[in-house]
Every structure is written in structure tokens, then in C-alpha cells.
Design a protein around this motif. Structure first.
Motif, PDB file in Angstrom:
ATOM      1  N   TYR A 139      55.261  41.092  -1.507  1.00 50.29           N
ATOM      2  CA  TYR A 139      54.160  40.424  -2.194  1.00 50.29           C
ATOM      3  C   TYR A 139      53.111  41.443  -2.566  1.00 50.29           C
ATOM      4  N   SER A 140      52.434  41.172  -3.668  1.00 45.78           N
ATOM      5  CA  SER A 140      51.377  42.082  -4.111  1.00 45.78           C
ATOM      6  C   SER A 140      50.059  41.569  -3.574  1.00 45.78           C
ATOM      7  N   MET A 141      49.208  42.437  -3.135  1.00 42.17           N
ATOM      8  CA  MET A 141      47.860  42.055  -2.700  1.00 42.17           C
ATOM      9  C   MET A 141      46.929  43.190  -3.046  1.00 42.17           C
ATOM     10  N   GLY A 142      45.737  42.845  -3.492  1.00 42.89           N
ATOM     11  CA  GLY A 142      44.734  43.883  -3.714  1.00 42.89           C
ATOM     12  C   GLY A 142      44.878  44.565  -5.060  1.00 42.89           C
ATOM     13  N   ASP A 143      46.050  44.445  -5.719  1.00 44.36           N
ATOM     14  CA  ASP A 143      46.212  45.073  -7.013  1.00 44.36           C
ATOM     15  C   ASP A 143      45.592  44.202  -8.096  1.00 44.36           C
ATOM     16  N   ARG A 144      45.746  42.922  -7.922  1.00 44.38           N
ATOM     17  CA  ARG A 144      45.203  41.968  -8.885  1.00 44.38           C
ATOM     18  C   ARG A 144      44.657  40.784  -8.123  1.00 44.38           C
ATOM     19  N   THR A 145      43.920  39.917  -8.826  1.00 45.49           N
ATOM     20  CA  THR A 145      43.395  38.724  -8.160  1.00 45.49           C
ATOM     21  C   THR A 145      44.523  37.790  -7.776  1.00 45.49           C
ATOM     22  N   ARG A 146      45.533  37.781  -8.634  1.00 46.51           N
ATOM     23  CA  ARG A 146      46.690  36.941  -8.347  1.00 46.51           C
ATOM     24  C   ARG A 146      47.660  37.670  -7.421  1.00 46.51           C
ATOM     25  N   THR A 147      48.273  36.938  -6.528  1.00 45.92           N
ATOM     26  CA  THR A 147      49.295  37.520  -5.651  1.00 45.92           C
ATOM     27  C   THR A 147      50.664  37.125  -6.183  1.00 45.92           C
ATOM     28  N   PHE A 148      51.536  38.107  -6.360  1.00 47.80           N
ATOM     29  CA  PHE A 148      52.910  37.794  -6.752  1.00 47.80           C
ATOM     30  C   PHE A 148      53.758  37.781  -5.491  1.00 47.80           C
ATOM     31  N   LEU A 149      54.284  36.610  -5.180  1.00 46.82           N
ATOM     32  CA  LEU A 149      55.057  36.452  -3.947  1.00 46.82           C
ATOM     33  C   LEU A 149      56.541  36.309  -4.303  1.00 46.82           C
ATOM     34  N   LYS A 150      57.302  37.305  -3.899  1.00 45.66           N
ATOM     35  CA  LYS A 150      58.747  37.270  -4.200  1.00 45.66           C
ATOM     36  C   LYS A 150      59.445  36.368  -3.187  1.00 45.66           C
ATOM     37  N   VAL A 151      60.117  35.331  -3.681  1.00 44.83           N
ATOM     38  CA  VAL A 151      60.790  34.411  -2.759  1.00 44.83           C
ATOM     39  C   VAL A 151      62.303  34.413  -2.957  1.00 44.83           C
ATOM     40  N   GLN A 152      62.748  35.036  -4.043  1.00 45.89           N
ATOM     41  CA  GLN A 152      64.187  35.021  -4.350  1.00 45.89           C
ATOM     42  C   GLN A 152      64.511  36.327  -5.051  1.00 45.89           C
ATOM     43  N   ASP A 153      65.755  36.788  -4.925  1.00 45.25           N
ATOM     44  CA  ASP A 153      66.183  38.026  -5.587  1.00 45.25           C
ATOM     45  C   ASP A 153      67.628  37.842  -6.059  1.00 45.25           C
ATOM     46  N   GLY A 154      68.046  38.654  -7.022  1.00 38.76           N
ATOM     47  CA  GLY A 154      69.434  38.637  -7.490  1.00 38.76           C
ATOM     48  C   GLY A 154      69.785  37.401  -8.302  1.00 38.76           C
ATOM     49  N   CYS A 155      71.001  37.425  -8.888  1.00 36.52           N
ATOM     50  CA  CYS A 155      71.405  36.293  -9.727  1.00 36.52           C
ATOM     51  C   CYS A 155      72.922  36.216  -9.790  1.00 36.52           C
ATOM     52  N   ASP A 156      73.428  34.972  -9.753  1.00 43.61           N
ATOM     53  CA  ASP A 156      74.886  34.769  -9.808  1.00 43.61           C
ATOM     54  C   ASP A 156      75.348  34.332 -11.194  1.00 43.61           C
ATOM     55  N   TYR A 157      74.454  34.324 -12.181  1.00 42.99           N
ATOM     56  CA  TYR A 157      74.805  33.692 -13.450  1.00 42.99           C
ATOM     57  C   TYR A 157      75.577  34.596 -14.421  1.00 42.99           C
ATOM     58  N   PHE A 158      75.313  35.853 -14.415  1.00 44.35           N
ATOM     59  CA  PHE A 158      76.003  36.784 -15.318  1.00 44.35           C
ATOM     60  C   PHE A 158      75.967  36.345 -16.786  1.00 44.35           C
ATOM     61  N   CYS A 159      74.778  36.133 -17.297  1.00 44.49           N
ATOM     62  CA  CYS A 159      74.640  35.870 -18.733  1.00 44.49           C
ATOM     63  C   CYS A 159      75.159  37.102 -19.486  1.00 44.49           C
ATOM     64  N   ALA A 160      75.707  36.874 -20.664  1.00 38.84           N
ATOM     65  CA  ALA A 160      76.469  37.928 -21.353  1.00 38.84           C
ATOM     66  C   ALA A 160      75.658  39.179 -21.686  1.00 38.84           C
ATOM     67  N   PHE A 161      74.346  39.041 -21.832  1.00 39.05           N
ATOM     68  CA  PHE A 161      73.507  40.166 -22.274  1.00 39.05           C
ATOM     69  C   PHE A 161      72.819  40.878 -21.114  1.00 39.05           C
ATOM     70  N   CYS A 162      72.966  40.390 -19.903  1.00 39.39           N
ATOM     71  CA  CYS A 162      72.032  40.767 -18.834  1.00 39.39           C
ATOM     72  C   CYS A 162      72.636  41.720 -17.800  1.00 39.39           C
ATOM     73  N   THR A 163      71.867  42.740 -17.437  1.00 39.78           N
ATOM     74  CA  THR A 163      72.328  43.686 -16.415  1.00 39.78           C
ATOM     75  C   THR A 163      71.684  43.417 -15.056  1.00 39.78           C
ATOM     76  N   ILE A 164      70.803  42.434 -15.018  1.00 39.33           N
ATOM     77  CA  ILE A 164      70.059  42.224 -13.772  1.00 39.33           C
ATOM     78  C   ILE A 164      70.977  41.917 -12.576  1.00 39.33           C
ATOM     79  N   PRO A 165      72.011  41.059 -12.750  1.00 38.58           N
ATOM     80  CA  PRO A 165      72.882  40.821 -11.586  1.00 38.58           C
ATOM     81  C   PRO A 165      73.561  42.111 -11.106  1.00 38.58           C
ATOM     82  N   LEU A 166      73.816  43.044 -12.047  1.00 38.60           N
ATOM     83  CA  LEU A 166      74.441  44.315 -11.650  1.00 38.60           C
ATOM     84  C   LEU A 166      73.437  45.178 -10.881  1.00 38.60           C
ATOM     85  N   ALA A 167      72.174  45.117 -11.296  1.00 39.12           N
ATOM     86  CA  ALA A 167      71.156  45.956 -10.650  1.00 39.12           C
ATOM     87  C   ALA A 167      70.644  45.348  -9.355  1.00 39.12           C
ATOM     88  N   ARG A 168      70.534  44.038  -9.330  1.00 37.61           N
ATOM     89  CA  ARG A 168      69.881  43.412  -8.179  1.00 37.61           C
ATOM     90  C   ARG A 168      70.822  42.633  -7.273  1.00 37.61           C
TER      91      ARG A 168
END
Ligand code: SF4
Length: 437
Positions: A139-168
């Protein structure tokens, strides 16, 4: 003794990366490093990269160069999706000392400690061999007023254009109990807005007996003067129950970001997206029925290999008719190891740019209409920080940008505002004489 004293960080890409950079910074700070700005002289520069950007290599090289300009003897660490996907390519960039993959970056303090003085190691260290498998809370704190809280990572969908499942890697999540604990820390530290982030956020809890609806229900009852924003959610996972819950919640704000990618049924299929146009339309209609003032953002890709002129016009017409607030338009670019590059077709780059421009214009129009429709209404703004020496800016619950004369005491506080004056840049201006309620 700590061999390096000052650490600077640079984030490319999404909110998830932003949250993770904060976590890496905290890990080094816990070891006694001082965090400094990337424009200052530091002993370690950490660059958190992205693979979605078209010129990941060029961007990374530029940032490395920038770091070495501040301190030619600094230790340069590169991590993030680009580092995970192409570790050797990153290692070949002049000046890079350490390449950390998706798992390894969370051991940054240990990895850096092992390197000792820059002079002591002649070769680039590459630690990016493992598939990303574990969930690392961030989670981010102190960098911005808003906190970005990561609750999920990775993806099982493998959309045809996307490399994110390969990277994450595969979809995985925090538990609800862990998320609550992190949110409580953020609230105790003064966070007034928490943005839930993930690669495929709506897939939260997949493979466990928890789900996204249960997560937001649990967060909604937390004590504290705080609001929650859902960063982006796939249309097939944005259920009626989730929309209905947000509509009845005091804490979840009426702002949805729902990727469409194409308004052509054929292209959606080629992209391997998991919904039809009709379904998308029902999601937007449901939001607007229950939350007429909701802000709705849409991701769309132009120039996908099989997108003909007629397909593009279909997308344009579809988006024109939807009551949405803004678009994020991406120009398709070829990515190694994706299904899309094997389709054997391409759209000319000039044509891709033309389509992008056309949708940017549509986005401007939509945004203006949305802002104008909110005039004379009352919303709650969270003042985030300085816009320039004399003004501050903030966002309402439905993501309207508001500007007012700078007042340091108001930063990170809520104020109710009657929206009256809209400038050409789509900002509601609070006049000095206008009382903040
Ligand atoms: S849903 Fe599709 S576009 Fe989004 S991260 Fe997963 S594979 Fe990529």
C-alpha cells in the motif's frame, strides 16, 4: 554498517506499481535508508517498470540515465513487469546493477545488502527467474493523499493483447482479514481515501471461499472518516450485487472504471474478452439507474490486428451512445508471446493513431458533458494538495476535479462544495468568497 544511505524511487505504469514502490521504499527505510526525491543525489535508485507502455525499453534507459546523472556511482536497481518479462534486456542497459523480478523485488533490502559497494561487483545481478506466485501486500502512504491498497495480483484471463499475466502470474489475493488490517493502519495514519487496486480486482478471492462483494462489505463497516474507491473492474465481474452495494454505501464512492476495449462483437471475441456488448451495456445502465451522478471511465484499445475501419466505427458509435464520463484510449502495440501477434494481421500505425485521435476527441466531449451535467450540484471534495503556489486541488466522490485558493489547513480534509464555476480545463473553481460547507 549500511553501505548506501539515500534511496530514490521512480514508478512507471499503474496504481499497482505505485503501491508496490511505496512498499519497496518502506522496506529500505526500515533498514535505515533515507528516501529522497529522484531529482536528488542518492546512493540507490530503484526503477519500477511497466510492460504496458509502448517504449518500456526506451523509458527505462532514460530513467537509468537520469539516475546516473545525479550520481554516476549509484547502485541502480530495476524491477517491475518489464524486468520480469525481459530480465536480460534490462541487464544489458548500461548502468543497471541489479534486476529484480516480480517475487524478488519484495526482498529488495536483502538483495541490496548482498551487493555491498558498487565497486565490489563488476557484473549485473539478475534475480528474475521465478514465476510470480505469492501475494505480497502493498500500500502507498505519504506519497499522495490517497492510499492505493493492493488487494489482488495477477490474472488468469489471458486476453489476446496482454502481457500482464506473463509478467505478474496467476490471480491471487490478500485475505479479507489482512486487507482490513492494512486499511485500519492507513486510516489510523490519516488516510482519507483508500483506492482498492489489483490487476483483475473483481477476481478478488478467486480460488478461496472469499469474494469481492464480501471484501467491500467488510471494508464498508470500518470506523473512521474515510471513503473507498474501486480502481477498475472487469465488466463480467461487475455484478448487480456489487453495483447495488455501492449504491447503498456511505463509504464507497460512485465512480467506476470499466474496461471495454472494443465495441465490436467480433473484435471482443478476437481479443478473448469474456463478455458481449449487450452485457457491457447492461452494466452501464444499471450504474446510471441506481447512481445517476456516477462517474464512469472506460478503457478502449484502437488498432487491434483484426479491427477493420467498420469495426472501429462500430466501437465509436457504441461509445457515443453510452452515458459514460471519460475514456482511456490505448493504441494497440505488438507484444511478444501474446495471441494477438500470431493473428497474422496488422493495422497500419498511421491508421491506429488516427483512430486514437478520434476517440480522444470523443472522450473530451463526454467529459465536458459529464462536468456540465454536474453544475449546481453539491458534492464532497477531498483536498489533496497544491496545484500551484496559490491553488489547491481535490476530487469529489464522483471524480470531478475541483480547485480552490490554497489553504494548508484544508489539505487532507473533506469539504462540501456547491459546484458553480466550470473552467475550460474541466475544473470546478471555488471562488475565494464561496464558503466551504
Ligand atoms: S483481464 Fe485481460 S487485460 Fe486485464 S490483466 Fe487480465 S489478461 Fe490483461
Amino acid at each position: 554498517m549500511i553501505p548506501y544511505q539515500r534511496a530514490a524511487f521512480y514508478t512507471l505504469g499503474c496504481k499497482l506499481n505505485f503501491a508496490e514502490t511505496s512498499t519497496l521504499a518502506r522496506a529500505l527505510q526500515e533498514q535505515g535508508y533515507a528516501r529522497v526525491s529522484f531529482d536528488e543525489r542518492a546512493d540507490i535508485y530503484v526503477i519500477n517498470t511497466c510492460s504496458v507502455t509502448e517504449n518500456a525499453d526506451k523509458e527505462c534507459k532514460q530513467v537509468v540515465k537520469k539516475a546516473l546523472k545525479q550520481n554516476p556511482l549509484a547502485l541502480v536497481v530495476v524491477t517491475g513487469c518489464y524486468a520480469q518479462l525481459k530480465p536480460q534486456e534490462v541487464a544489458n542497459i548500461a548502468g543497471v546493477d541489479l534486476v529484480l523480478g516480480a517475487n524478488e523485488k519484495f526482498d529488495i533490502a536483502l538483495q541490496v545488502a548482498q551487493l555491498q559497494h558498487k565497486k565490489a561487483h563488476a557484473q549485473v545481478q539478475v534475480q528474475a527467474i521465478k514465476e510470480a506466485r505469492h501475494f505480497h501486500a502493498s500500500y502507498s502512504m505519504g506519497d499522495r493523499t490517497r492510499t492505493f491498497l493492493k488487494v489482488q495480483d495477477g490474472c488468469d484471463y489471458f486476453c489476446a493483447f496482454c502481457t500482464i499475466p506473463l509478467a505478474r502470474g496467476r490471480s491471487r489475493s490478500a485475505s479479507i482479514a489482512d486487507t482490513i488490517q492494512k486499511a485500519e493502519i492507513a486510516i489510523a495514519e490519516g488516510s482519507k481515501e483508500i483506492v482498492l487496486t489489483g490487476v483483475n480486482l473483481g477476481d478478488f478471492g478467486s480460488g478461496t471461499d472469499e469474494n469481492f462483494l464480501q471484501l467491500i462489505q467488510a471494508l464498508d463497516v470500518l470506523a473512521g472518516d474515510v471513503r473507498f474507491r474501486i480502481s477498475s473492474i472487469e465488466p463480467n465481474l461487475l455484478t448487480d450485487a456489487v453495483i447495488e452495494f455501492v449504491a447503498g454505501s456511505q463509504k464507497f464512492v460512485p465512480h467506476f472504471h470499466v474496461p471495454l476495449q472494443s465495441g465490436s462483437e467480433k473484435v471482443l471475441k478476437d481479443m478473448r474478452r469474456r463478455y458481449a456488448k449487450d452485457h457491457y451495456q447492461t452494466r452501464i445502465a444499471k450504474i446510471k439507474q441506481l447512481l445517476p451522478d456516477a462517474c464512469i471511465g472506460v478503457d478502449v484499445i484502437v488498432g487491434f490486428p483484426t479491427e477493420t475501419e467498420a469495426d472501429f466505427l462500430e466501437t465509436h458509435a457504441f461509445l457515443s451512445d453510452l452515458p459514460i464520463s471519460y475514456l482511456h484510449v490505448f493504441t494497440y502495440s505488438e507484444r511478444d508471446n501474446t495471441t494477438a501477434v500470431r493473428l497474422g494481421q496488422t493495422v497500419d500505425m498511421a491508421e491506429r493513431k488516427k483512430r486514437n485521435h478520434s476517440l480522444q476527441m470523443l472522450s473530451e466531449k463526454k467529459k465536458r458533458l459529464f462536468y456540465e451535467s454536474m453544475r449546481q450540484k453539491r458534492f464532497t471534495v477531498l483536498w489533496e494538495g497544491e496545484q500551484d503556489a496559490e491553488t489547491m486541488q481535490g476530487f469529489t466522490e464522483n471524480y470531478l476535479q475541483v480547485q480552490a485558493p490554497f489553504d494548508a489547513d484544508k489539505i487532507n480534509t473533506f469539504a462540501q462544495i456547491d459546484l458553480k464555476f466550470l473552467d475550460k480545463e474541466n475544473r470546478f473553481i471555488v471562488e475565494p468568497c464561496q464558503e466551504l460547507l
